[in-house]
Design an enzyme around this catalytic site. Sequence first.
Site, short mmCIF file in Angstrom:
data_model
loop_
_atom_site.label_atom_id
_atom_site.label_comp_id
_atom_site.label_asym_id
_atom_site.label_seq_id
_atom_site.Cartn_x
_atom_site.Cartn_y
_atom_site.Cartn_z
N LYS A 84 10.35 1.49 -1.77
CA LYS A 84 9.65 0.57 -0.63
C LYS A 84 9.03 -0.59 -1.07
O LYS A 84 8.95 -0.85 -2.25
CB LYS A 84 8.47 1.56 0.13
CG LYS A 84 7.15 1.57 -0.59
CD LYS A 84 6.06 2.28 0.36
CE LYS A 84 4.87 2.31 -0.43
NZ LYS A 84 4.28 1.08 -0.58
N HIS B 56 7.52 8.21 -2.50
CA HIS B 56 6.81 9.17 -3.56
C HIS B 56 6.04 10.11 -3.02
O HIS B 56 5.76 11.02 -3.71
CB HIS B 56 6.29 8.22 -4.59
CG HIS B 56 4.94 7.63 -4.27
ND1 HIS B 56 4.92 6.30 -3.70
CD2 HIS B 56 3.96 8.08 -4.32
CE1 HIS B 56 3.67 5.97 -3.57
NE2 HIS B 56 2.94 7.07 -3.76
N GLU C 144 -8.07 5.24 0.02
CA GLU C 144 -7.96 4.98 -1.47
C GLU C 144 -9.36 4.16 -2.09
O GLU C 144 -9.79 3.52 -1.14
CB GLU C 144 -6.90 3.94 -1.89
CG GLU C 144 -5.49 4.42 -1.51
CD GLU C 144 -4.61 3.38 -1.84
OE1 GLU C 144 -3.73 3.66 -2.76
OE2 GLU C 144 -4.21 2.63 -1.02
N ASP D 81 2.23 -1.29 4.49
CA ASP D 81 2.29 -0.68 2.98
C ASP D 81 2.31 0.94 3.39
O ASP D 81 2.98 1.47 2.32
CB ASP D 81 1.25 -1.05 2.22
CG ASP D 81 1.22 -0.81 0.61
OD1 ASP D 81 2.29 -0.92 0.11
OD2 ASP D 81 0.07 -0.35 0.33
N HIS E 6 5.00 6.30 4.08
CA HIS E 6 4.13 7.69 3.83
C HIS E 6 3.49 8.15 4.83
O HIS E 6 3.94 9.67 4.99
CB HIS E 6 2.92 7.13 2.82
CG HIS E 6 3.34 6.43 1.66
ND1 HIS E 6 4.66 6.35 1.10
CD2 HIS E 6 2.78 5.25 0.70
CE1 HIS E 6 4.75 5.71 -0.26
NE2 HIS E 6 3.66 5.15 -0.19
N LYS F 162 -8.16 0.62 1.81
CA LYS F 162 -8.61 0.40 0.47
C LYS F 162 -10.27 0.49 0.31
O LYS F 162 -10.85 0.47 1.32
CB LYS F 162 -8.00 -1.17 0.10
CG LYS F 162 -6.57 -1.12 0.03
CD LYS F 162 -5.78 -0.51 -0.96
CE LYS F 162 -4.55 -0.72 -1.26
NZ LYS F 162 -3.78 -0.19 -2.20
#
Length: 509
Positions: A161, A191, A229, A248, A253, A353
């Site tokens: 990606k 992933h 995260e 992102d 995901h 984030k």
Amino acid sequence: MAEPTQTQAKVPPAPPATLVIFGATGDLTRRLLMPSLINLTREGLLTDDFHVLGIGIEEGDDEMLRKRIADFHPEKGGEGDTGHGAAWDALSQRIHYMKGDFTDDATFEAVKAKLDEAGTKNAAFYLATASQFFGPIVEKLADHGLMAEAEDGFRRVAIEKPFGHDLVSAKALNAQILAKVAETQVYRIDHFLGKETVQNIMTARFGNMMIEGLWNANFIDSVQITAAETVGIGTRGKFYDATGALRDMVPNHLFQLLAMVAMEAPNSFDAEAIRDEKGKVLKAVRHWTAEQAAEDGVRGQFTAGTLNDADVPAYTDTPDVARDSVTETFVALKLMVDTWRWAGVPFYLRTGKVMAARDTEIVVTFRRVPFAQFASTAQERRPPANRLVVQVQPDEGLRMEISIKQPGLEVATVPVGLDFRYADRFDISKLTGYETLLYDLLIGDQTLFQRADGIEAGWAAVQPFLDVWAEGGRPEPYAPGSMGPDAADALLDRDGRAWHVGVGEAKAR
């Protein structure tokens, strides 16, 4: 070749093949791909006929690439684990390097000559490159005959990606690639799907009637999916400022997690049967109008502050980020899946984030009991809703939250958790999540890879949010060490709900 461990002894090794990595000197190769290949070698799943050919723009030779990998990989030498040391020693001698420009025909002719010289029939090409090279590399591979398959040999391409940056670009990239190669040759990487807990979602659902029997709108109140995260942008400022949290994380995901939660039971565990059901779910995600997208989407951007006693500069003070950037570092969405099973059940997604804790989890909240029938328990003290929490990372596992009677003369309930942690039963601490994906790439199993229609359905569902945010306005500010802006809490509060407090977040409070 390293001896297989007992856990993998019944899994056959991958067939002889050459893995050609475009972008072999990059961070992805050193941090994830090579450690995964070392783990597969240690487990006996890669034979002595497996080879790696790394392509990069840097000057160097085989020893340069081997040294760079060995110096980066913390397991080299095994830190006392002779299995890792032996695996690296065996694999390293089959790692080769070639300098090449990804847009130059001469590079692909050189790759073809290398494969022909080695007599390689099976080859997989891994594009660990910037996304602008995905289409051109596939075209060059096909034009130089590198994707032509023989009866006794395969040719496959794995693509990282981001696969497009909106619906239009994703469709264009799919069209560009599929004009040159077959869908059966394309392995679009996500992933998250390599993680054991994610793969276990289907097993937990379809292997346990006590769960699947309640897995519908009659019993489930809502679903939350969080990917928080603690890290910031680091050195990825240029990439991230052009991407943002939604692009992102969400159409890849988080939507893959949503699809595994919401999919119908496939008629088999064949790759296409599973991908058919996941595709149906993504196509059933309701497309909001502009007004609904503005109401049901929240974007945030972190300000300056502290996290874990360390100073965190504001996002707009991050290197390679525009000082007036309106790129979001946090996003929260409310979505609906318009199927019979999920009618009326909201799905709440969030990711961000520099948040309070690193935590990726799926929280399925069941409907509360209609009333408290216990003689001495007041209505307002009726038991809280049961929850099933799938902890994807860290501390992978499952937790069922139920109510029991509190000891004593009064009939009062208290919530308790029934926990399963992978670490208590299995050693998965050394796994990166890419082992399964790389092995499946080599054996030709596309179950955990995204198909073109699924990619486009994901982008179609988030396009209304992208369009609304592109019209202007700034993201909501939030402090490092929080769980996002206040507007994210309000998104659920107006529905009479609240975000689940994960284990990591609870510890951080």
